[in-house]
Design a protein around this motif. Structure first.
Motif, PDB file in Angstrom:
ATOM      1  N   THR A  80       0.863  -1.208   0.075  1.00 30.91           N
ATOM      2  CA  THR A  80       0.050  -0.031  -0.157  1.00 30.91           C
ATOM      3  C   THR A  80       0.764   1.060   0.136  1.00 30.91           C
ATOM      4  O   THR A  80       1.995   1.177   0.514  1.00 30.91           O
ATOM      5  CB  THR A  80      -1.038  -0.137   1.212  1.00 30.91           C
ATOM      6  N   THR A  81       0.437   2.264  -0.737  1.00 34.43           N
ATOM      7  CA  THR A  81       0.971   3.483  -0.662  1.00 34.43           C
ATOM      8  C   THR A  81       0.842   4.523   0.711  1.00 34.43           C
ATOM      9  O   THR A  81      -0.074   4.230   1.188  1.00 34.43           O
ATOM     10  CB  THR A  81       0.639   4.565  -1.877  1.00 34.43           C
ATOM     11  N   VAL A  82       1.930   5.194   0.984  1.00 37.32           N
ATOM     12  CA  VAL A  82       1.785   6.364   2.110  1.00 37.32           C
ATOM     13  C   VAL A  82       2.832   7.239   2.188  1.00 37.32           C
ATOM     14  O   VAL A  82       3.823   7.034   1.450  1.00 37.32           O
ATOM     15  CB  VAL A  82       1.767   5.284   3.463  1.00 37.32           C
ATOM     16  N   ASP A  83       2.487   8.365   2.474  1.00 41.22           N
ATOM     17  CA  ASP A  83       3.264   9.494   2.657  1.00 41.22           C
ATOM     18  C   ASP A  83       3.262   9.588   4.143  1.00 41.22           C
ATOM     19  O   ASP A  83       2.543  10.023   4.859  1.00 41.22           O
ATOM     20  CB  ASP A  83       2.810  10.725   2.145  1.00 41.22           C
ATOM     21  N   VAL A  84       4.451   9.262   4.802  1.00 44.05           N
ATOM     22  CA  VAL A  84       4.614   9.125   6.113  1.00 44.05           C
ATOM     23  C   VAL A  84       4.563  10.263   7.040  1.00 44.05           C
ATOM     24  O   VAL A  84       4.377  10.708   8.215  1.00 44.05           O
ATOM     25  CB  VAL A  84       5.736   8.092   6.558  1.00 44.05           C
ATOM     26  N   ARG A  85       4.664  11.446   6.221  1.00 46.56           N
ATOM     27  CA  ARG A  85       4.850  12.898   6.719  1.00 46.56           C
ATOM     28  C   ARG A  85       3.230  13.256   7.084  1.00 46.56           C
ATOM     29  O   ARG A  85       3.140  14.227   7.871  1.00 46.56           O
ATOM     30  CB  ARG A  85       5.230  13.829   5.727  1.00 46.56           C
ATOM     31  N   ASP A  86       2.254  12.442   6.482  1.00 43.46           N
ATOM     32  CA  ASP A  86       0.915  12.836   6.742  1.00 43.46           C
ATOM     33  C   ASP A  86       0.289  11.903   7.676  1.00 43.46           C
ATOM     34  O   ASP A  86       0.115  10.606   7.310  1.00 43.46           O
ATOM     35  CB  ASP A  86       0.188  12.722   5.411  1.00 43.46           C
ATOM     36  N   PRO A  87      -0.222  12.369   8.741  1.00 43.80           N
ATOM     37  CA  PRO A  87      -0.900  11.314   9.713  1.00 43.80           C
ATOM     38  C   PRO A  87      -2.027  10.701   9.339  1.00 43.80           C
ATOM     39  O   PRO A  87      -2.176   9.673   9.549  1.00 43.80           O
ATOM     40  CB  PRO A  87      -0.796  12.092  11.172  1.00 43.80           C
ATOM     41  N   ASP A  88      -2.894  11.716   8.430  1.00 46.60           N
ATOM     42  CA  ASP A  88      -3.954  10.913   7.997  1.00 46.60           C
ATOM     43  C   ASP A  88      -3.639   9.913   7.166  1.00 46.60           C
ATOM     44  O   ASP A  88      -4.533   8.657   7.108  1.00 46.60           O
ATOM     45  CB  ASP A  88      -4.967  12.022   7.441  1.00 46.60           C
ATOM     46  N   ARG A  89      -2.794  10.017   6.283  1.00 47.41           N
ATOM     47  CA  ARG A  89      -2.369   8.989   5.274  1.00 47.41           C
ATOM     48  C   ARG A  89      -1.790   7.712   6.110  1.00 47.41           C
ATOM     49  O   ARG A  89      -2.180   6.532   5.685  1.00 47.41           O
ATOM     50  CB  ARG A  89      -1.344   9.246   4.369  1.00 47.41           C
ATOM     51  N   VAL A  90      -1.172   7.859   7.126  1.00 46.60           N
ATOM     52  CA  VAL A  90      -0.608   6.874   7.990  1.00 46.60           C
ATOM     53  C   VAL A  90      -1.686   6.019   8.575  1.00 46.60           C
ATOM     54  O   VAL A  90      -1.775   4.500   8.581  1.00 46.60           O
ATOM     55  CB  VAL A  90       0.351   7.494   9.114  1.00 46.60           C
ATOM     56  N   ALA A  91      -2.826   6.627   8.989  1.00 48.15           N
ATOM     57  CA  ALA A  91      -3.914   6.169   9.595  1.00 48.15           C
ATOM     58  C   ALA A  91      -4.584   5.140   8.416  1.00 48.15           C
ATOM     59  O   ALA A  91      -4.962   4.103   8.731  1.00 48.15           O
ATOM     60  CB  ALA A  91      -4.907   7.062  10.316  1.00 48.15           C
ATOM     61  N   GLU A  92      -4.489   5.742   7.445  1.00 52.78           N
ATOM     62  CA  GLU A  92      -5.253   5.101   6.183  1.00 52.78           C
ATOM     63  C   GLU A  92      -4.445   3.687   5.993  1.00 52.78           C
ATOM     64  O   GLU A  92      -5.124   2.629   5.405  1.00 52.78           O
ATOM     65  CB  GLU A  92      -5.510   5.779   4.992  1.00 52.78           C
ATOM     66  N   MET A  93      -3.148   3.914   5.962  1.00 58.22           N
ATOM     67  CA  MET A  93      -2.232   2.760   5.576  1.00 58.22           C
ATOM     68  C   MET A  93      -2.544   1.458   6.630  1.00 58.22           C
ATOM     69  O   MET A  93      -2.434   0.432   6.439  1.00 58.22           O
ATOM     70  CB  MET A  93      -0.884   3.222   5.620  1.00 58.22           C
ATOM     71  N   VAL A  94      -2.643   2.050   7.976  1.00 56.87           N
ATOM     72  CA  VAL A  94      -2.691   0.833   9.007  1.00 56.87           C
ATOM     73  C   VAL A  94      -4.000   0.216   8.879  1.00 56.87           C
ATOM     74  O   VAL A  94      -4.242  -0.940   8.966  1.00 56.87           O
ATOM     75  CB  VAL A  94      -2.409   1.511  10.317  1.00 56.87           C
ATOM     76  N   ASP A  95      -4.869   0.857   8.536  1.00 55.49           N
ATOM     77  CA  ASP A  95      -6.516   0.379   8.090  1.00 55.49           C
ATOM     78  C   ASP A  95      -6.238  -0.446   7.039  1.00 55.49           C
ATOM     79  O   ASP A  95      -6.950  -1.565   7.375  1.00 55.49           O
ATOM     80  CB  ASP A  95      -7.362   1.743   8.011  1.00 55.49           C
ATOM     81  N   THR A  96      -5.768  -0.123   6.007  1.00 53.76           N
ATOM     82  CA  THR A  96      -5.677  -1.047   4.892  1.00 53.76           C
ATOM     83  C   THR A  96      -5.129  -2.453   5.304  1.00 53.76           C
ATOM     84  O   THR A  96      -5.500  -3.398   4.992  1.00 53.76           O
ATOM     85  CB  THR A  96      -4.966  -0.271   3.725  1.00 53.76           C
ATOM     86  N   VAL A  97      -3.677  -2.201   5.804  1.00 56.95           N
ATOM     87  CA  VAL A  97      -2.963  -3.454   6.093  1.00 56.95           C
ATOM     88  C   VAL A  97      -3.838  -4.328   6.971  1.00 56.95           C
ATOM     89  O   VAL A  97      -3.886  -5.563   7.036  1.00 56.95           O
ATOM     90  CB  VAL A  97      -1.634  -3.007   7.004  1.00 56.95           C
ATOM     91  N   GLU A  98      -4.327  -3.851   7.960  1.00 57.04           N
ATOM     92  CA  GLU A  98      -5.150  -4.465   9.050  1.00 57.04           C
ATOM     93  C   GLU A  98      -6.334  -5.214   8.583  1.00 57.04           C
ATOM     94  O   GLU A  98      -6.679  -6.286   8.876  1.00 57.04           O
ATOM     95  CB  GLU A  98      -5.551  -3.924  10.421  1.00 57.04           C
ATOM     96  N   ALA A  99      -6.994  -4.482   7.524  1.00 57.63           N
ATOM     97  CA  ALA A  99      -8.071  -5.101   6.861  1.00 57.63           C
ATOM     98  C   ALA A  99      -7.902  -6.517   6.017  1.00 57.63           C
ATOM     99  O   ALA A  99      -8.393  -7.406   5.864  1.00 57.63           O
ATOM    100  CB  ALA A  99      -9.017  -4.154   5.995  1.00 57.63           C
ATOM    101  N   GLU A 100      -6.531  -6.428   5.518  1.00 53.51           N
ATOM    102  CA  GLU A 100      -6.286  -7.495   4.519  1.00 53.51           C
ATOM    103  C   GLU A 100      -5.397  -8.567   5.391  1.00 53.51           C
ATOM    104  O   GLU A 100      -5.423  -9.734   5.109  1.00 53.51           O
ATOM    105  CB  GLU A 100      -5.106  -6.993   3.668  1.00 53.51           C
ATOM    106  N   LEU A 101      -4.876  -8.010   6.257  1.00 48.82           N
ATOM    107  CA  LEU A 101      -3.697  -9.033   6.956  1.00 48.82           C
ATOM    108  C   LEU A 101      -4.132  -9.286   8.377  1.00 48.82           C
ATOM    109  O   LEU A 101      -3.495 -10.298   9.230  1.00 48.82           O
ATOM    110  CB  LEU A 101      -2.339  -8.831   7.031  1.00 48.82           C
ATOM    111  N   GLY A 102      -4.807  -8.525   9.109  1.00 50.39           N
ATOM    112  CA  GLY A 102      -5.026  -8.578  10.628  1.00 50.39           C
ATOM    113  C   GLY A 102      -4.387  -7.650  11.439  1.00 50.39           C
ATOM    114  O   GLY A 102      -3.345  -6.688  10.828  1.00 50.39           O
ATOM    115  N   PRO A 103      -4.236  -7.791  12.770  1.00 52.34           N
ATOM    116  CA  PRO A 103      -3.814  -6.876  13.645  1.00 52.34           C
ATOM    117  C   PRO A 103      -2.177  -6.882  13.344  1.00 52.34           C
ATOM    118  O   PRO A 103      -1.428  -7.758  13.274  1.00 52.34           O
ATOM    119  CB  PRO A 103      -3.946  -7.187  14.952  1.00 52.34           C
ATOM    120  N   VAL A 104      -1.445  -5.416  13.257  1.00 59.97           N
ATOM    121  CA  VAL A 104      -0.081  -5.379  13.006  1.00 59.97           C
ATOM    122  C   VAL A 104       0.415  -5.742  14.443  1.00 59.97           C
ATOM    123  O   VAL A 104       0.269  -4.991  15.549  1.00 59.97           O
ATOM    124  CB  VAL A 104       0.270  -4.038  12.859  1.00 59.97           C
ATOM    125  N   SER A 105       1.543  -6.632  14.384  1.00 63.07           N
ATOM    126  CA  SER A 105       2.130  -7.010  15.669  1.00 63.07           C
ATOM    127  C   SER A 105       3.515  -6.717  15.650  1.00 63.07           C
ATOM    128  O   SER A 105       4.293  -6.525  16.782  1.00 63.07           O
ATOM    129  CB  SER A 105       1.823  -8.660  16.115  1.00 63.07           C
TER     130      SER A 105
END
Length: 274
Positions: A80-105
């Protein structure tokens, strides 16, 4: 679960053979800057040891080949794409990852930026770009994933530092300052979040031969560095950073937090006279 090697995607470095193939089974790892260089090699190693792996960067072009190589190791991947300088994009990235793979550990903050410039010529925008990626980006990812780890009762946060954060960074003041902040941030959250079962550590490479590093360093400078500063008598490779990351992400490091692990071929050592 070792994957078949290619020129770009080699098999797990032999130095990780000491780890069991299922060492990270059941883990979901998120790696920023995971499509190239050090991040790519750690992503592949995490997959070889059983973790599902998500990789993120600003360009999907860097991610898709690596994601394919991860899946060829027999685990699940997410790109997934992300600009880590943008906290909103970071939150979207984590939502995308957890929707596909489950909780990030396991989170690995690896996204970086750098360029060569004398400090007196460093522009405000140049400073903001590099420090924003290295320090702000690490902070935003750490806080976003860390809050979720707190709710779930634990996790591992790793951040890529650099040895130039502890010895000064001539012509790279922006990068050195950002990496110094990363180290302090990891110590701070390690102290605060230990009660929640979260471990946070910093891996500090020295000079690693990646495409990004060699864009700002010519071969003559690299040769001089090896001759004058490196006890190991060579530049590091991304594979040299892999075993430390696998160890720190694993249960073997259950009592390790708030620490700073140098992988620099002896660059920080005092030179031998003569």
């Amino acid at each position: 679960m070792t994957g078949e090697g290619t020129d770009r995607f080699p098999e797990t470095p032999p130095s990780t053979d000491i780890f069991t193939e299922d060492l990270l089974a059941g883990e979901t790892a998120l790696i920023t800057g995971g499509g190239t260089g050090i991040g790519e090699q750690i992503a592949l190693a995490f997959a070889d040891h059983g973790a599902d792996v998500a990789i993120a960067s600003r360009s999907m072009d860097h991610l898709e080949p690596t994601a394919d190589a991860i899946e060829q190791r027999g685990v699940d991947a997410c790109a997934t794409t992300v600009d880590v300088r943008d906290p909103d994009r970071v939150a979207e990235m984590v939502d995308t990852v957890e929707a596909e793979l489950g909780p990030v550990s396991v989170l690995l903050n690896n996204a970086g930026a750098n360029f060569l410039t004398p400090s007196e010529q460093l522009s405000t925008n140049g400073w903001r770009s590099v420090v924003g990626t290295i320090l702000d980006g690490t902070a935003y990812c750490t806080f976003e994933v860390g809050e979720r780890m707190i709710d779930r009762g634990g996790g591992v946060i790793l951040s890529m530092g650099a040895t130039n954060s502890v010895r000064g960074a001539p012509y790279y003041a922006h990068s050195g300052a950002g990496k110094a902040g990363v180290h302090n941030l990891m110590q701070s959250v390690a102290a605060e979040w230990a009660r929640y079962g979260i471990r946070a550590n910093t891996i500090a490479p020295g000079v690693i031969r990646t495409d990004g590093v060699m864009e700002v360093m010519d071969e003559a400078t690299a040769d001089q560095l090896v001759e004058e500063d490196l006890a190991a008598d060579r530049l590091g490779t991304p594979a040299d950073c892999v075993p430390m990351a696998v160890f720190l992400a694993s249960p073997a490091a259950a009592y390790v937090t708030g620490s700073y692990f140098v992988v620099d071929g002896g660059q920080l050592l005092s030179p031998v006279p003569g």
